[in-house]
Scaffold this motif. Structure first.
Motif, PDB file in Angstrom:
ATOM      1  N   ARG A  98     123.731 -63.595 -77.093  1.00 27.86           N
ATOM      2  CA  ARG A  98     124.507 -63.243 -75.899  1.00 27.86           C
ATOM      3  C   ARG A  98     125.983 -63.213 -76.273  1.00 27.86           C
ATOM      4  O   ARG A  98     126.475 -64.099 -76.972  1.00 27.86           O
ATOM      5  N   THR A 102     126.916 -58.605 -73.029  1.00 24.45           N
ATOM      6  CA  THR A 102     125.869 -58.096 -73.923  1.00 24.45           C
ATOM      7  C   THR A 102     124.776 -59.139 -74.098  1.00 24.45           C
ATOM      8  O   THR A 102     125.052 -60.295 -74.431  1.00 24.45           O
ATOM      9  N   VAL A 104     121.188 -59.351 -76.166  1.00 25.94           N
ATOM     10  CA  VAL A 104     120.333 -58.667 -77.128  1.00 25.94           C
ATOM     11  C   VAL A 104     118.953 -59.319 -77.123  1.00 25.94           C
ATOM     12  O   VAL A 104     118.821 -60.516 -77.388  1.00 25.94           O
ATOM     13  N   ASP A 191     129.960 -55.313 -81.504  1.00 26.93           N
ATOM     14  CA  ASP A 191     129.209 -55.494 -80.264  1.00 26.93           C
ATOM     15  C   ASP A 191     128.810 -56.951 -80.070  1.00 26.93           C
ATOM     16  O   ASP A 191     128.587 -57.391 -78.944  1.00 26.93           O
TER      17      ASP A 191
END
Length: 325
Positions: A98, A102, A104, A191
């Motif tokens: 995290r 975002t 994942v 990211d």
């Protein structure tokens, strides 16, 4: 057959979404007519299709109640998991990393197997088409391992093989020349972490991004190593990087054997390695297909179209090879 399912206000709101695009996506994944009026979902069609659609609606409702954000990809993940007799929640709740907004997590059954393999094995190979999350999930697991101090550094590498352009003609010094090849790794990294933290980690050597040639002669201890675009390695390079593995290290090798940029007379190390080491304990191969593509749905259709074209061309290619022989 017609069946009606009453859902909560939260579920009804999530299914309608902006412009009903979630509801339309759901319709595209079930084999019956679907209507939402207020808090009631109506399913209309053949009994088997209605029963299957009801399971999808129930699974989505449970995910929404648990706080999952429902997107078109979520619906695809749910239907794919159910088709393969897996629990959608078991897959989607396995959050790898995290960062701010975002989150994942695996979105397909194969992605879940891939994540589990990376956690369990010393070396994992992720082989499949673009958009299947091979590099992205590996990067998330690497960042998580570094943050939890399971490893001391992340090493990201890929071969600098020209795909039509020439490395020597690019402007700048060596680092400037190889940057375009390493840019996808930097994009994924940013990211996962704030730019400032990435810069600090690079400066301290906690994260290293370098062409594959820079790995020769080293022993990589206490590291999480990701070799990306491995289809462009030679067999010698593949052996070289795998024998760099040191103590308390983990390696993930990713690639797509349909996108090899090596000279036609040069065999790919990613193809050769599976013939040599598959079956060795501590090493696992995860093979992705078009159904695992989690980018824009058009990417999945492109992958499928190329696969179909390759299948149609296969007899002609085999005949040409026989003539050359």
């Amino acid at each position: 057959m017609r069946r009606q399912i009453e859902v909560s206000n939260e579920v009804a709101q999530a299914l309608t979404g902006a412009g009903d695009h979630i509801l339309r996506a759901l319709e595209g994944h079930v084999s019956c007519d679907l209507f939402l009026r207020g808090n009631v979902v109506t399913l209309d069609g053949e009994p088997e299709a209605v029963a299957a659609a009801a399971v999808v609606v129930r699974e989505l409702s449970e995910l929404i109640a648990q706080g999952h954000e429902i997107a078109e990809g979520t619906i695809a993940a749910v239907t794919s998991a159910l088709d393969q007799h897996h629990s959608p929640a078991e897959i989607l709740e396995d959050v790898v990393w995290r960062h701010r907004s975002t989150k994942v997590a695996p979105k397909t059954v194969n992605q879940k197997r891939y994540v589990d393999s990376i956690r369990r094995n010393t070396i994992t190979f992720g082989i499949g088409p673009a958009g299947t999350g091979k590099t992205y999930l590996a990067m998330a697991l690497a960042v998580a391992a570094l943050s939890e101090r399971e490893v001391a550094r992340i090493i990201l590498t890929r071969p600098a093989v020209e795909a039509g352009e020439r490395l020597g003609f690019l402007p700048g010094d060596l680092q400037a020349k190889v940057d375009p090849y390493l840019r996808p790794l930097f994009d994924a990294l940013h990211d996962m972490l704030d730019a400032e933290r990435v810069a600090q980690a690079l400066e301290r050597g906690q994260i290293e991004v370098a062409p594959l040639a820079f790995m020769r002669g080293r022993t990589l201890n206490d590291s999480f190593i990701i070799l990306d675009e491995a289809q462009n390695t030679t067999p010698e390079q593949m052996k070289m990087i795998m024998t760099r593995l040191g103590f308390n290290s983990k390696m993930v090798v990713t690639g797509d054997i349909t996108q090899i940029d090596l000279p036609k007379d040069q065999k790919s190390g990613l193809i050769t390695v599976s013939e040599i080491i598959e079956g060795i304990e501590g090493i696992q191969f995860i093979r992705f297909g078009g159904e695992d593509v989690v980018r824009h749905r058009l990417v999945q259709r492109i992958v499928e179209a190329y696969d179909e074209h390759a299948a149609r061309q296969a007899p002609e290619l085999r005949a040409a090879e026989r003539r050359r022989a």
